[in-house]
Design a protein around this motif. Structure first.
Motif, PDB file in Angstrom:
ATOM      1  N   ALA A   1     -48.585  36.865  45.408  1.00  0.00           N
ATOM      2  CA  ALA A   1     -49.969  37.294  45.208  1.00  0.00           C
ATOM      3  C   ALA A   1     -50.379  38.121  46.416  1.00  0.00           C
ATOM      4  N   VAL A   2     -50.901  39.312  46.164  1.00  0.00           N
ATOM      5  CA  VAL A   2     -51.280  40.241  47.230  1.00  0.00           C
ATOM      6  C   VAL A   2     -52.794  40.403  47.220  1.00  0.00           C
ATOM      7  N   ASP A   3     -53.415  40.211  48.380  1.00  0.00           N
ATOM      8  CA  ASP A   3     -54.850  40.432  48.529  1.00  0.00           C
ATOM      9  C   ASP A   3     -55.075  41.923  48.791  1.00  0.00           C
ATOM     10  N   PRO A   4     -55.673  42.658  47.858  1.00  0.00           N
ATOM     11  CA  PRO A   4     -55.818  44.111  48.041  1.00  0.00           C
ATOM     12  C   PRO A   4     -56.843  44.484  49.098  1.00  0.00           C
ATOM     13  N   ASP A   5     -57.668  43.530  49.490  1.00  0.00           N
ATOM     14  CA  ASP A   5     -58.664  43.823  50.526  1.00  0.00           C
ATOM     15  C   ASP A   5     -58.133  43.556  51.930  1.00  0.00           C
ATOM     16  N   LEU A   6     -57.261  42.540  52.059  1.00  0.00           N
ATOM     17  CA  LEU A   6     -56.748  42.153  53.374  1.00  0.00           C
ATOM     18  C   LEU A   6     -55.272  42.498  53.562  1.00  0.00           C
ATOM     19  N   GLY A   7     -54.579  42.779  52.481  1.00  0.00           N
ATOM     20  CA  GLY A   7     -53.158  43.088  52.583  1.00  0.00           C
ATOM     21  C   GLY A   7     -52.264  41.877  52.779  1.00  0.00           C
ATOM     22  N   LEU A   8     -52.813  40.693  52.634  1.00  0.00           N
ATOM     23  CA  LEU A   8     -52.034  39.476  52.852  1.00  0.00           C
ATOM     24  C   LEU A   8     -51.178  39.154  51.634  1.00  0.00           C
ATOM     25  N   VAL A   9     -49.986  38.602  51.897  1.00  0.00           N
ATOM     26  CA  VAL A   9     -49.045  38.247  50.839  1.00  0.00           C
ATOM     27  C   VAL A   9     -48.823  36.744  50.854  1.00  0.00           C
ATOM     28  N   GLU A  10     -48.967  36.116  49.689  1.00  0.00           N
ATOM     29  CA  GLU A  10     -48.605  34.707  49.544  1.00  0.00           C
ATOM     30  C   GLU A  10     -47.456  34.597  48.553  1.00  0.00           C
ATOM     31  N   ILE A  11     -46.421  33.846  48.937  1.00  0.00           N
ATOM     32  CA  ILE A  11     -45.286  33.625  48.041  1.00  0.00           C
ATOM     33  C   ILE A  11     -45.625  32.421  47.159  1.00  0.00           C
ATOM     34  N   LEU A  12     -45.774  32.665  45.857  1.00  0.00           N
ATOM     35  CA  LEU A  12     -46.172  31.609  44.922  1.00  0.00           C
ATOM     36  C   LEU A  12     -44.969  30.840  44.382  1.00  0.00           C
ATOM     37  N   ASP A  13     -43.848  31.519  44.254  1.00  0.00           N
ATOM     38  CA  ASP A  13     -42.653  30.867  43.709  1.00  0.00           C
ATOM     39  C   ASP A  13     -41.433  31.618  44.220  1.00  0.00           C
ATOM     40  N   TYR A  14     -40.352  30.875  44.473  1.00  0.00           N
ATOM     41  CA  TYR A  14     -39.123  31.505  44.967  1.00  0.00           C
ATOM     42  C   TYR A  14     -37.943  30.750  44.375  1.00  0.00           C
ATOM     43  N   LEU A  15     -37.054  31.477  43.705  1.00  0.00           N
ATOM     44  CA  LEU A  15     -35.904  30.890  43.028  1.00  0.00           C
ATOM     45  C   LEU A  15     -34.632  31.611  43.448  1.00  0.00           C
ATOM     46  N   VAL A  16     -33.590  30.818  43.709  1.00  0.00           N
ATOM     47  CA  VAL A  16     -32.269  31.359  44.031  1.00  0.00           C
ATOM     48  C   VAL A  16     -31.277  30.814  43.010  1.00  0.00           C
ATOM     49  N   VAL A  17     -30.586  31.716  42.337  1.00  0.00           N
ATOM     50  CA  VAL A  17     -29.483  31.327  41.451  1.00  0.00           C
ATOM     51  C   VAL A  17     -28.212  31.871  42.095  1.00  0.00           C
ATOM     52  N   GLU A  18     -27.389  30.981  42.624  1.00  0.00           N
ATOM     53  CA  GLU A  18     -26.260  31.440  43.421  1.00  0.00           C
ATOM     54  C   GLU A  18     -24.948  30.860  42.917  1.00  0.00           C
ATOM     55  N   ASP A  19     -23.860  31.562  43.270  1.00  0.00           N
ATOM     56  CA  ASP A  19     -22.510  31.136  42.920  1.00  0.00           C
ATOM     57  C   ASP A  19     -21.609  31.383  44.119  1.00  0.00           C
ATOM     58  N   ALA A  20     -21.191  30.310  44.760  1.00  0.00           N
ATOM     59  CA  ALA A  20     -20.285  30.403  45.904  1.00  0.00           C
ATOM     60  C   ALA A  20     -18.963  29.720  45.588  1.00  0.00           C
ATOM     61  N   GLY A  21     -18.540  29.828  44.345  1.00  0.00           N
ATOM     62  CA  GLY A  21     -17.299  29.170  43.970  1.00  0.00           C
ATOM     63  C   GLY A  21     -17.466  27.670  43.985  1.00  0.00           C
ATOM     64  N   THR A  22     -16.402  26.973  44.263  1.00  0.00           N
ATOM     65  CA  THR A  22     -16.442  25.512  44.335  1.00  0.00           C
ATOM     66  C   THR A  22     -17.157  25.084  45.606  1.00  0.00           C
ATOM     67  N   MET A  23     -18.222  24.331  45.475  1.00  0.00           N
ATOM     68  CA  MET A  23     -18.971  23.859  46.639  1.00  0.00           C
ATOM     69  C   MET A  23     -18.315  22.600  47.197  1.00  0.00           C
ATOM     70  N   VAL A  24     -18.039  22.582  48.467  1.00  0.00           N
ATOM     71  CA  VAL A  24     -17.493  21.387  49.110  1.00  0.00           C
ATOM     72  C   VAL A  24     -18.570  20.332  49.244  1.00  0.00           C
ATOM     73  N   ASN A  25     -19.776  20.753  49.647  1.00  0.00           N
ATOM     74  CA  ASN A  25     -20.895  19.833  49.797  1.00  0.00           C
ATOM     75  C   ASN A  25     -22.166  20.557  49.353  1.00  0.00           C
ATOM     76  N   PRO A  26     -22.682  20.265  48.166  1.00  0.00           N
ATOM     77  CA  PRO A  26     -23.866  20.984  47.678  1.00  0.00           C
ATOM     78  C   PRO A  26     -25.072  20.862  48.600  1.00  0.00           C
ATOM     79  N   ALA A  27     -25.232  19.722  49.275  1.00  0.00           N
ATOM     80  CA  ALA A  27     -26.381  19.551  50.170  1.00  0.00           C
ATOM     81  C   ALA A  27     -26.298  20.517  51.345  1.00  0.00           C
ATOM     82  N   ILE A  28     -25.101  20.668  51.921  1.00  0.00           N
ATOM     83  CA  ILE A  28     -24.926  21.606  53.028  1.00  0.00           C
ATOM     84  C   ILE A  28     -25.108  23.036  52.532  1.00  0.00           C
ATOM     85  N   ALA A  29     -24.585  23.334  51.342  1.00  0.00           N
ATOM     86  CA  ALA A  29     -24.755  24.676  50.774  1.00  0.00           C
ATOM     87  C   ALA A  29     -26.235  25.000  50.608  1.00  0.00           C
ATOM     88  N   GLU A  30     -26.996  24.056  50.100  1.00  0.00           N
ATOM     89  CA  GLU A  30     -28.436  24.283  49.922  1.00  0.00           C
ATOM     90  C   GLU A  30     -29.133  24.448  51.258  1.00  0.00           C
TER      91      GLU A  30
END
Length: 780
Positions: free
Chosen positions: A636-665
């Motif tokens: 969301a961008v404030d057109p009067d102040l120029g401020l940016v707020e990130i409302l949602d952020y999603l990562v869909v990733e593929d690093a092959g076989t994960m050894v430890n998903p918690a460390i990968a995250e």
């Protein structure tokens, strides 16, 4: 489950979270002296002389003192055709080339006393015109940073061929001029070094916050003219590195020499101002890029020129051209198209040397390429994600050699995008845009897809002609007399969780409990040679070497176990730390006791190498692995102040076989946080005199927890066909796409007002300027 794929808590966190880690600042030796450096206040000047109080002459040293003792300048050469070599004396010799360059060093019993002594040094200069803006520095007639050079270009590269005539009838042609900001790396821990001469071993011992101890050792050997066996480099716990801590620093050379000259331990701890001003600059690029496409947005070709501000020197082993020389080969990203040309320039300026930072050129390349994809989509009148989908390499083409010869090993790039589109709910964002926000803010959605080459092999680096060509990665594995396992590797952890993930790999093969597996790393005196931790390589390379070594151990254990169990070898299995045949079993601990304490019970044909193995490893393909991901964000961008707020952020990733998903995250979360800083906040500006304008955290903004949203991660796992367990490198990926995805999301929010932002960071001032410019322009 504790092996490959298990979500295991990090072993090292028990000590690190309790404040029991051991960092450079925790090392205090008897008789140790503290160092403080005198640094240049000017960006470009000749050194005419020094005024040093007579009483302090024994506590202050300049370059002539080191040169008389045989210390050599740092020289980061390359075999790339046309590369110009810069030599950097650890203390400036006749000339200073950036503000913050070390020109003298003082020592005392405390850092405060050393700084007081350093403040007494008065240097006399003849100021010279500085080169601050890279495009001006690259122009003919610009003042030379290095007088013996013909221009200020470290290296020019060309990839591909001209194709403009073939594009004369292309339905879509879009161009962008794009600028990325100079940044500072800002790990939690700055650089630091403790050096002393170990008389018993006749060795220089250097404790240093590094991620590449063997490379630092090689560089010190060159500068100090000491044989390698007379140098031992030890990395303790390292509080973040991100590439910068893989290089040989002038302060390390000075500290090493002083410890021998004074015959006492010395320590230097970088303060934050030194870090922001003098050392860890990165990522200042300029792109002029044109895309050609069919009417539906299918890419026909990309034509680009890129400039990288490489600063005043190339840092050992190689830094000046690391970014620009890669831009040409990685700019196409995960896309498939028939025509390509790219010309790059590594420009020498009067700023601190550029150094590798997480992603090394990829965040900037992604920022440029993903903007141009959105511009093509706008010209085609299609959703940006639809145009991406039409241009991504499809899974049925894998393995795939792209237009610059990058060998993509495996994956389903389009599926990562489709999942991101569903997960971020583009349709819902479009409804919000049509309805408008109650507070007047503008909502936008953005996407960015990238691929990350990791675990680069000999085939990738040998042509660069630099002193760090990776070959076979080695690991040592040893069973102890009571059934424990000791692993030794030449890489160094600086936050990756290696003590846990490497133990998981060994557990997968041998079944030994994680708490009985100990990792020794970061010490050239105790570990096999390695080029170190860089380029998302450690899990693939060192993890592969550990796997190989443990399998060799497993074979030896099975042979001894078969003898003790009086069973046929083919009937003996190994799991959970025990060898079994029929209903009988024997533990690895019992075999360990037999080898070390009761050798009379061993079979006559036992392998004399025993329960200790050194193994080397290379993947089946030497061209690296390719992880990939799609990032999606709603802002969301404030057109009067120029401020940016990130409302949602999603990562869909593929690093092959994960050894430890918690460390990968964890790696992904940290990378995205850094990428948000790149996108919205971080900038190291310089004025026309080459003076840095961000020397404290009052001026250099880094994101905190209030600026980083909850990050959602969705995993895909497409094993690499070339590596052990199908592993791929992951460590840099999280930082690659955020700047691009947030820029595209902001521009999606601003499109109704006709405004476009192309440069980073995407500050309120830039947003307001874009809105003002769009308002001032008459409608077409």
């Amino acid at each position: 489950m504790f092996g490959v794929g298990a979500r295991v808590h990090r072993k090292e966190d028990e000590r690190l979270l309790r404040g029991r880690g051991r960092f450079i600042a925790d090392i205090a030796l008897v008789g140790m002296r503290e160092l403080a450096f005198v640094r240049s206040p000017l960006a470009h000047a000749r050194i005419l002389g020094f005024d040093i109080p007579e009483l302090l002459r024994g506590q202050i040293f300049t370059w002539p003192d080191l040169a008389k003792a045989g210390v050599r300048p740092i020289r980061a050469a390359s075999g790339l055709p046309g590369f110009k070599v810069s030599e950097q004396p650890p203390l400036a010799a006749d000339k200073v080339r950036f503000v913050g360059e070390p020109i003298a060093v003082a020592f005392a019993g405390t850092r405060a006393e050393a700084e007081d002594i350093a403040s007494e040094v008065i240097a006399e200069f003849e100021e010279l015109p500085p080169n601050v803006e890279m495009l001006a520095a690259a122009a003919p007639g610009a003042p030379r940073v290095h007088e013996h050079w013909s221009d200020n270009i470290f290296l020019e590269t060309r990839v591909g061929h001209a194709f403009e005539k073939d594009m004369a009838t292309a339905p879509i042609k879009v161009s962008r001029n794009i600028r990325t900001a100079r940044q500072c790396i800002v790990p939690l821990e700055g650089k630091g070094v403790v050096a002393f001469w170990e008389r018993q071993a006749e060795q220089l011992v250097l404790h240093t916050a590094t991620q590449m101890p063997h490379i630092v050792r090689s560089g010190l050997s060159e500068c100090l003219e000491l044989p390698l066996e007379a140098i031992r480099v030890i990395a303790p716990d390292v509080g973040g590195g991100f590439g910068w801590k893989g290089l040989l620093q002038p302060e390390e050379v000075v500290a090493a020499w002083l410890s021998m000259h004074l015959d006492c331990p010395v320590r230097w701890l970088e303060d934050r101002r030194e870090h922001l001003v003098a050392a860890a600059n990165a990522r200042e690029h300029h792109y002029e890029i044109t895309a050609y496409a069919n009417a539906d947005g299918r890419l026909l070709g990309i034509d680009a020129e890129a400039w990288v501000d490489a600063g005043a020197y190339s840092v050992y082993p190689f830094s000046a051209c690391l970014e620009a020389a890669q831009v040409g080969s990685i700019l196409p990203g995960p896309y498939d198209f028939p025509h390509y040309r790219c010309r790059t320039f590594s420009v020498c300026t009067n700023k601190p040397p550029i150094v590798p930072y997480r992603g090394v050129a990829r965040p900037n390349v992604c920022f440029a390429m993903e903007q141009i994809i959105d511009a093509v989509a706008a010209a085609a009148g299609r959703e940006a994600w639809e145009v991406r989908l039409a241009n991504l390499v499809p899974p049925e083409k894998m393995p795939f050699d792209n237009i610059t010869g990058k060998h993509f090993d495996s994956g389903d790039y389009p599926e990562s995008l489709r999942r991101a589109v569903r997960g971020i709910d583009v349709a819902a964002v479009r409804r919000r845009q049509r309805q408008g926000e109650p507070d007047g803010r503008l909502v936008g959605v953005g996407f960015a897809t990238y691929c990350e080459q990791g675990a680069h092999g000999t085939a990738v680096y040998h042509g660069w002609g630099i002193p760090m060509v990776p070959g076979y990665e080695q690991a040592q594995a040893r069973i102890t007399a009571d059934g424990g396992l000791e692993l030794r590797v030449g890489v160094q952890s600086h936050g990756q969780g290696m003590e846990t993930s490497f133990a998981q790999v060994a557990h997968e093969v041998l079944g030994i409990a994680l708490e009985r597996i100990r990792l020794v790393h970061g010490d050239t005196g105790l570990t096999p040679y390695s080029t170190g931790t860089w380029g998302s390589r450690s899990m693939v390379m060192a993890g592969g070497a550990i796997t190989t070594a443990c399998r060799l151990l497993a074979d030896r254990l099975r042979r001894i176990g078969a003898h003790l169990l009086q069973a046929r070898l083919e009937d003996v299995s190994l799991s959970d730390g025990k060898l079994r045949s029929g209903g009988a079993e024997i533990s690895i601990a019992e075999i360990g006791r037999t080898w070390y304490l009761a050798p009379q019970l061993l079979p006559a044909d036992v392998d004399p190498g025993g329960l200790e193995v050194t193994a080397g490893y290379k993947p089946k393909s030497d061209h690296g692995t390719f992880s990939y991901a799609t990032h999606a964000a709603v802002v969301a961008v404030d057109p009067d102040l120029g401020l940016v707020e990130i409302l949602d952020y999603l990562v869909v990733e593929d690093a092959g076989t994960m050894v430890n998903p918690a460390i990968a995250e964890g790696q992904i979360f940290g990378g995205v946080a850094q990428g948000i800083g790149t996108a919205l906040y971080e900038c190291s500006p310089y004025d026309d005199a080459g003076q840095p304008l961000a020397s404290t955290f009052m001026d250099y903004l880094v994101p905190g927890f209030t600026e980083v949203p909850d990050i959602r991660v969705e995993h895909m796992e497409t094993p690499s066909p070339y590596t052990e367990f199908g592993m791929k490198g992951l460590g840099e990926g999280g930082a690659i796409a955020p700047s691009a995805v947030l820029c595209n999301a902001v521009n999606d929010a601003l499109k109704a007002r006709g405004a476009v932002v192309t440069d980073q960071p995407i500050t309120p001032a830039r947003i307001l300027a874009a809105l003002h410019s769009a308002k001032a322009e008459p409608p077409p």
